[in-house]
Design a protein around this motif. Structure first.
Motif, short mmCIF file in Angstrom:
data_model
loop_
_atom_site.label_atom_id
_atom_site.label_comp_id
_atom_site.label_asym_id
_atom_site.label_seq_id
_atom_site.Cartn_x
_atom_site.Cartn_y
_atom_site.Cartn_z
N GLU A 27 0.82 -1.20 0.00
CA GLU A 27 0.00 0.00 0.00
C GLU A 27 0.86 1.26 0.00
O GLU A 27 1.99 1.25 0.47
N MET A 28 0.28 2.32 -0.49
CA MET A 28 0.90 3.64 -0.43
C MET A 28 0.15 4.45 0.62
O MET A 28 -1.09 4.52 0.58
N CYS A 29 0.86 5.01 1.57
CA CYS A 29 0.26 5.87 2.59
C CYS A 29 0.49 7.32 2.17
O CYS A 29 1.61 7.71 1.86
N ILE A 30 -0.58 8.10 2.15
CA ILE A 30 -0.51 9.48 1.73
C ILE A 30 -0.99 10.36 2.88
O ILE A 30 -2.03 10.10 3.48
N TYR A 31 -0.22 11.41 3.17
CA TYR A 31 -0.52 12.31 4.27
C TYR A 31 -0.83 13.70 3.71
O TYR A 31 -0.08 14.22 2.89
N PHE A 32 -1.93 14.29 4.16
CA PHE A 32 -2.40 15.57 3.66
C PHE A 32 -2.53 16.58 4.80
O PHE A 32 -2.77 16.21 5.94
N LYS A 33 -2.40 17.85 4.43
CA LYS A 33 -2.62 18.92 5.40
C LYS A 33 -3.30 20.09 4.69
O LYS A 33 -2.95 20.40 3.56
N ASN A 34 -4.23 20.69 5.37
CA ASN A 34 -4.85 21.92 4.90
C ASN A 34 -4.25 23.04 5.74
O ASN A 34 -4.49 23.13 6.93
N PHE A 35 -3.43 23.87 5.12
CA PHE A 35 -2.69 24.89 5.85
C PHE A 35 -3.55 26.09 6.22
O PHE A 35 -3.14 26.91 7.04
N GLU A 36 -4.74 26.19 5.64
CA GLU A 36 -5.63 27.29 6.00
C GLU A 36 -6.31 27.05 7.33
O GLU A 36 -6.45 27.97 8.14
N ASN A 37 -6.75 25.81 7.57
CA ASN A 37 -7.48 25.54 8.82
C ASN A 37 -6.77 24.51 9.70
O ASN A 37 -7.33 24.08 10.70
N GLU A 38 -5.56 24.12 9.32
CA GLU A 38 -4.71 23.21 10.10
C GLU A 38 -5.26 21.79 10.25
O GLU A 38 -4.83 21.05 11.11
N ASN A 39 -6.22 21.40 9.40
CA ASN A 39 -6.70 20.02 9.42
C ASN A 39 -5.69 19.11 8.73
O ASN A 39 -4.94 19.55 7.87
N SER A 40 -5.70 17.85 9.10
CA SER A 40 -4.84 16.88 8.44
C SER A 40 -5.63 15.60 8.18
O SER A 40 -6.66 15.36 8.81
N ALA A 41 -5.14 14.81 7.24
CA ALA A 41 -5.80 13.57 6.89
C ALA A 41 -4.76 12.61 6.33
O ALA A 41 -3.67 13.02 5.91
N ALA A 42 -5.10 11.34 6.33
CA ALA A 42 -4.23 10.32 5.76
C ALA A 42 -5.10 9.27 5.09
O ALA A 42 -6.26 9.08 5.45
N MET A 43 -4.53 8.61 4.09
CA MET A 43 -5.25 7.53 3.43
C MET A 43 -4.27 6.51 2.89
O MET A 43 -3.10 6.81 2.69
N ARG A 44 -4.77 5.30 2.70
CA ARG A 44 -3.97 4.21 2.13
C ARG A 44 -4.56 3.84 0.78
O ARG A 44 -5.77 3.76 0.63
N VAL A 45 -3.66 3.61 -0.18
CA VAL A 45 -4.07 3.27 -1.53
C VAL A 45 -3.31 2.03 -1.95
O VAL A 45 -2.11 1.91 -1.68
#
Length: 64
Positions: A27-45
């Motif tokens: 799997e590929m793990c991808i990490y995301f961040k929204n720099f406007e509201n400081e939210n973060s998320a991750a997903m596996r593909v």
């Protein structure tokens, strides 16, 4: 909705990929961040074709 479409929607709402870890046959793990509201998320593909499609999208939409 597949993972590619979900990532496009995340980019439309301000998220950006900050890192991805791709194992050769796993799997590929991808990490995301929204720099406007400081939210973060991750997903596996998984799946070679989908991982390549997502990597291309991330690379085309990254700041250099």
């Amino acid at each position: 909705m597949d993972d590619y479409e979900r990532i496009k929607k995340m980019y439309d709402s301000g998220f950006r990929c900050i890192r991805y870890d791709d194992t050769k046959d796993g799997e590929m793990c991808i990490y995301f961040k929204n720099f406007e509201n400081e939210n973060s998320a991750a997903m596996r593909v998984s799946g070679f074709e989908q991982k390549m499609q997502i990597k291309n999208f991330i690379n085309q939409n990254s700041m250099r």
